[in-house]
Design a protein around this motif. Structure first.
Motif, PDB file in Angstrom:
ATOM      1  N   VAL A 125       8.371   7.049  -4.402  1.00  0.00           N
ATOM      2  CA  VAL A 125       7.038   6.320  -3.902  1.00  0.00           C
ATOM      3  C   VAL A 125       7.667   5.317  -2.936  1.00  0.00           C
ATOM      4  N   LEU A 126       7.082   5.602  -1.687  1.00  0.00           N
ATOM      5  CA  LEU A 126       7.204   4.805  -0.486  1.00  0.00           C
ATOM      6  C   LEU A 126       5.995   4.031  -0.486  1.00  0.00           C
ATOM      7  N   LEU A 127       6.295   2.587  -0.092  1.00  0.00           N
ATOM      8  CA  LEU A 127       5.288   1.427  -0.154  1.00  0.00           C
ATOM      9  C   LEU A 127       5.499   0.496   1.458  1.00  0.00           C
ATOM     10  N   LYS A 128       4.299   0.189   1.851  1.00  0.00           N
ATOM     11  CA  LYS A 128       4.377  -0.564   2.923  1.00  0.00           C
ATOM     12  C   LYS A 128       3.664  -1.938   2.469  1.00  0.00           C
ATOM     13  N   HIS A 129       4.623  -2.881   3.043  1.00  0.00           N
ATOM     14  CA  HIS A 129       4.234  -4.347   2.539  1.00  0.00           C
ATOM     15  C   HIS A 129       3.840  -5.305   3.851  1.00  0.00           C
ATOM     16  N   LYS A 130       3.134  -5.951   3.732  1.00  0.00           N
ATOM     17  CA  LYS A 130       2.936  -7.018   4.684  1.00  0.00           C
ATOM     18  C   LYS A 130       2.734  -8.346   4.116  1.00  0.00           C
ATOM     19  N   THR A 131       3.589  -9.547   4.399  1.00  0.00           N
ATOM     20  CA  THR A 131       3.457 -10.707   3.825  1.00  0.00           C
ATOM     21  C   THR A 131       3.758 -11.712   5.081  1.00  0.00           C
ATOM     22  N   ASP A 132       3.252 -12.943   4.463  1.00  0.00           N
ATOM     23  CA  ASP A 132       3.750 -14.111   5.428  1.00  0.00           C
ATOM     24  C   ASP A 132       4.814 -14.708   5.017  1.00  0.00           C
TER      25      ASP A 132
ATOM     26  N   LYS B  66      -3.348   0.562  -3.636  1.00  0.00           N
ATOM     27  CA  LYS B  66      -2.745  -0.503  -3.828  1.00  0.00           C
ATOM     28  C   LYS B  66      -1.929  -0.806  -4.602  1.00  0.00           C
ATOM     29  N   VAL B  67      -0.498  -1.324  -4.492  1.00  0.00           N
ATOM     30  CA  VAL B  67       0.190  -1.682  -5.520  1.00  0.00           C
ATOM     31  C   VAL B  67       0.684  -3.249  -5.857  1.00  0.00           C
TER      32      VAL B  67
ATOM     33  N   LEU C 165       1.196   3.639 -15.380  1.00  0.00           N
ATOM     34  CA  LEU C 165       1.525   3.661 -13.823  1.00  0.00           C
ATOM     35  C   LEU C 165       0.147   3.488 -13.211  1.00  0.00           C
ATOM     36  N   PRO C 166       0.008   3.046 -12.148  1.00  0.00           N
ATOM     37  CA  PRO C 166      -1.233   3.177 -11.164  1.00  0.00           C
ATOM     38  C   PRO C 166      -1.570   4.647 -11.172  1.00  0.00           C
ATOM     39  N   HIS C 167      -2.972   4.568 -11.046  1.00  0.00           N
ATOM     40  CA  HIS C 167      -3.918   5.747 -11.397  1.00  0.00           C
ATOM     41  C   HIS C 167      -3.239   6.915 -10.261  1.00  0.00           C
ATOM     42  N   PHE C 168      -2.985   6.755  -9.176  1.00  0.00           N
ATOM     43  CA  PHE C 168      -2.714   7.596  -8.462  1.00  0.00           C
ATOM     44  C   PHE C 168      -1.417   8.435  -8.777  1.00  0.00           C
ATOM     45  N   LEU C 169      -0.485   7.763  -9.588  1.00  0.00           N
ATOM     46  CA  LEU C 169       0.665   8.465  -9.997  1.00  0.00           C
ATOM     47  C   LEU C 169       0.237   9.183 -11.208  1.00  0.00           C
ATOM     48  N   GLN C 170      -0.634   8.887 -12.057  1.00  0.00           N
ATOM     49  CA  GLN C 170      -1.196   9.732 -13.171  1.00  0.00           C
ATOM     50  C   GLN C 170      -1.888  10.851 -13.083  1.00  0.00           C
TER      51      GLN C 170
ATOM     52  N   GLU D   2       0.958  -1.001  -0.014  1.00  0.00           N
ATOM     53  CA  GLU D   2      -0.047   0.174  -0.018  1.00  0.00           C
ATOM     54  C   GLU D   2       0.992   1.181  -0.025  1.00  0.00           C
ATOM     55  N   VAL D   3       0.542   2.345  -0.597  1.00  0.00           N
ATOM     56  CA  VAL D   3       1.030   3.508  -0.626  1.00  0.00           C
ATOM     57  C   VAL D   3       1.183   4.246   0.632  1.00  0.00           C
TER      58      VAL D   3
END
Length: 766
Positions: free
Chosen positions: A69-76, A130-131, A110-115, A44-45
């Motif tokens: 762009v700074l992203l936060k990731h959560k995974t298992d 979301k990315v 590009l993702p919509h938020f960047l356009q 997520e952005v």
């Protein structure tokens, strides 16, 4: 990752900048300017900035980019283990330069938020932005005229402590962990003074008809190696499997800490992993599942280990114990430490850098002598060394020294972020002192420090991110990716992208989300156990399983309502009684007379009169009147027939071989369909519904794949991880998929669907 490593530039080394400051990321530049920067994982952005134009980096021309762009990731990463981390992509190209780069069309991808972003403003993101992994987030820009991106990965303190607090990251003398978290390569620490043998204990010797001498235990052959000991030094051993081979490296560790590689070329045992099931079957006849894990991991990771069966857990493996000498050792004793990449062991290069062992002083400048101590290269400190001399020494020590740069990759550093302006004056004051980086340039560049501070503030954005100020935990980002790519643990978002909601009927119960939640952990455990974690093997396993289990919705074979005549059973609609989960029934469907279902013991036709398959009577070891229904297809790979159930029950140590006769279906009375006349005793299985339980249904699928006479993994390994694109490649890929299908199914049922679903999984996993 080997390819990406070539993009790392020497003017942006982790974790030290050219002027001795903290540098918490790396500078990367691909071969082609038009190659997009892509997200490394679903996320997520948190924050981003889109710039219309480049800015002046001090040269008098627009030569620097402040977009990011700074992203936060959560995974298992394991059973009950999740990790939260952040990735930053700094110096993304400004919009005006897209046309110059010949990539004007890329912006539309590009993702919509960047356009649609507000230009030249630091913008806070939101969890709804979301990315996905591999989504483009921009093009590489520049800083001070040098084309590159600054890329970093970090964790917040609480997230770091939550995950790494249970690893061996800071433990110089680790013990075997009590938990079951395991992934990647295996590592063994063998204490000094151990005996290595030419052949394992219990080996017998005999001659084949051609005169060849064979040394074996229960049919498992061992090649003679060498006797010896590791007297006076410990051993550290790395083991992993690749395309069927078992590969190992070994190092001797003397009391003063000297580490010497004993395997200039890794020890390779061809075909070992392909034969792992038969090896476990021979060496551990009464506890095959546990033995399979002992041979793969060095320890039992299963949440349901086999009941005590009086068998041996001795685990004989080959290890190089001295230069040019390899022997067998039993690694089962507790004195031998068993670890994996999930433990982040210190001896494979990971080093935690925080208060007490940091090479950085309070002003954030690197002390070259302290750095050398951490890296094990202790040299006398320079007498009255000046700042510029330290800078030259640091540059000489780090930039072109591959050994040092390799060690730096393993440092996990606690440090402040350079993107916060909260403490700029204090943090960078040292640079402007007479012997500092800018201080010594004062006569030729009097405004150097002030220009640096102004430019720095144009890049900084931390106040827009709503992340806390203070120290963070940083990793060399490429090393972080390389480590966690070994994990192979399928995360919830990845699972949902492969087994998408659109694959299920709208009114299907349970819902897709319930199926994902029920089967994800069992699936991951099975994939780990049976060595299906590589992206190509996992794609095939999921693609084939989608057909066999109807995307997890059918873990037990269903029947049809209709009518029975001399030709067979003609179905008209699905029989709802056969769809009821046997776990809720409390018994197998058919255990009581009212549930008798003629479908299974008949030739089967669908509502259009099309022949489906024959009767299950007197097939696959079925011999009692109810067997066709009792041993219907269950599990992720639809295990079917009493003989296949017996193999799995024996593997799991739920029955023992002494209770029944091998190959009871070879009894002449079996071929005559005379059950009462059979002298061979079939396996007795009273609870076949165990296969349909979540903890066993996927495990049984993995078992079925790896227990086949011709290991299905061989066919899978012939494929490529990426989905084919050209027609010729697709034709070859389809042929491989058919080979996997034939090995699993015995035919080519739904072969095109299996190929399609495998390709869909590849697009997410590769």
């Amino acid at each position: 990752m080997t390819a990406v490593n070539t993009f790392e530039l020497k003017h942006g080394i982790y974790p030290i900048a050219f002027d001795r400051r903290w540098h918490n990321g790396v500078h990367l530049m691909p071969d082609h300017r038009g190659d997009p920067v892509r997200a490394i994982a679903d996320g997520e952005v948190v924050a981003y900035r889109v710039t219309q134009k480049a800015i002046d980096g001090g040269s008098g021309t627009p030569d620097s980019n402040a977009g990011f762009v700074l992203l936060k990731h959560k995974t298992d990463t394991g059973d009950g283990r999740s990790i939260v981390f952040y990735s930053l992509y700094m110096h993304l190209l400004d919009l005006d330069s897209y046309a110059d780069a010949g990539a004007a069309s890329l912006r539309q991808a590009l993702p919509h938020f960047l356009q649609s972003a507000t230009v030249d403003e630091g913008v806070k993101g939101s969890p709804s932005m979301k990315v996905h992994r591999k989504d483009a987030v921009g093009l590489p820009g520049a800083c001070h005229g040098q084309r590159h991106i600054h890329f970093e990965i970090f964790m917040l303190p609480d997230d770091f402590n939550s995950y790494f607090g249970s690893t061996k990251l800071a433990d110089k003398q680790p013990a075997t962990p009590a938990g079951k978290d395991y992934w990647g390569h295996s590592y063994f620490i063998i204490p000094a003074g151990q005996t290595f043998k030419k052949l394992p204990d219990g080996t017998t010797t005999h001659h084949k008809p051609n005169g060849v001498v064979v040394h074996s235990i229960n049919g498992v052959e061992f090649d003679p190696l060498q006797d010896g000991t590791n007297e006076g030094y410990d051993l550290q051993v790395e083991v992993y499997f690749h395309k069927g081979d078992r590969i190992s490296n070994a190092w001797s560790i003397t009391q003063d800490g000297t580490r010497t590689l004993l395997t200039p070329q890794p020890l390779r045992e061809p075909g070992y992993e392909y034969g792992l099931f038969n090896r476990a079957k021979g060496l551990y006849p009464n506890q095959q599942s546990d033995g399979y894990e002992l041979l793969r991991f060095g320890r039992v990771l299963s949440p349901q280990p086999a009941p005590a069966a009086g068998g041996s857990t001795r685990t004989w493996v080959s290890v190089t114990f001295a230069s040019g000498k390899t022997g067998y050792i039993d690694i089962s004793p507790d004195s031998i430490v068993k670890l994996s990449d999930a433990d982040f062991p210190n001896f494979i290069g990971w080093e935690k850098i925080s208060e007490g062992n940091t090479p950085y002083s309070d002003d954030g400048m690197c002390d070259i002598e302290e750095l050398k101590k951490i890296l094990g290269n202790v040299q006398p400190p320079s007498v009255d060394a000046k700042e510029y001399q330290d800078e030259d020494a640091l540059s000489d020590y780090v930039r072109d020294n591959d050994t040092v740069r390799t060690r730096l990759r393993g440092l996990v550093c606690e440090a402040p972020t350079e993107w916060s302006s909260a403490n700029n004056v204090t943090r960078y004051a040292k640079l402007d002192e007479p012997d500092g980086f800018y201080g010594k340039q004062r006569s030729t560049n009097p405004n150097g420090f002030s220009d640096f501070m102004k430019l720095l503030e144009k890049f900084q954005f931390w106040d827009k991110s709503e992340l806390p100020d203070g120290k963070l935990w940083f990793f060399h980002p490429l090393q972080f990716i390389r480590a966690f790519r070994r994990c192979g643990w399928l995360s919830t978002p990845e699972f949902e992208q492969i087994y998408t909601d659109s694959r299920y009927p709208v009114h299907k119960r349970p819902h897709a989300s319930q199926l994902h939640a029920t089967y994800l952990v069992p699936l991951n455990l099975a994939v780990r156990k049976y060595g299906l974690t590589s992206s190509v093997r996992l794609a095939h396993f999921l693609g084939q399983g989608a057909v066999e289990s109807a995307w997890l919705a059918s873990m037990q074979e269903t029947s049809m309502l209709g009518h029975l005549d001399a030709a067979g059973f003609h179905g008209t609609s699905e029989n709802p009684a056969s769809t009821v989960a046997e776990s809720s029934l409390g018994h197998w469907y058919g255990a009581i007379s009212s549930e008798d279902d003629a479908w299974f013991r008949s030739k089967k036709y669908n509502s259009h009169g099309t022949y489906i398959t024959g009767s299950y009577d007197w097939k696959n070891g079925n011999c009692d009147i109810e067997d066709a229904q009792k041993f219907r297809g269950r599990g992720f790979k639809q295990l079917t027939g009493r003989s296949n159930y017996a193999d799995y029950w024996l593997f799991m140590a739920w029955i023992v071989q002494s209770d029944f006769t091998k190959h009871w279906w070879d009894d002449p009375a079996y071929h005559a369909h005379h059950r009462s006349s059979m002298t061979r005793i079939p396996a007795v299985i009273d609870d076949p519904q165990r296969v349909a339980l979540p903890e066993n249904c996927v495990d049984s699928g993995g078992f079925y794949l790896r227990s086949k006479p011709h290991d299905v993994a061989i066919a899978m390994d012939a494929d490529k991880a990426e989905a084919a694109t050209t027609e010729a490649e697709k034709s070859a890929e389809f042929a491989i998929s058919q080979g996997v299908t034939r090995a699993i199914n015995g035919g080519l049922l739904d072969d095109r669907k299996r190929w399609e679903y495998t390709r869909a999984a590849k697009n997410i996993l590769s």
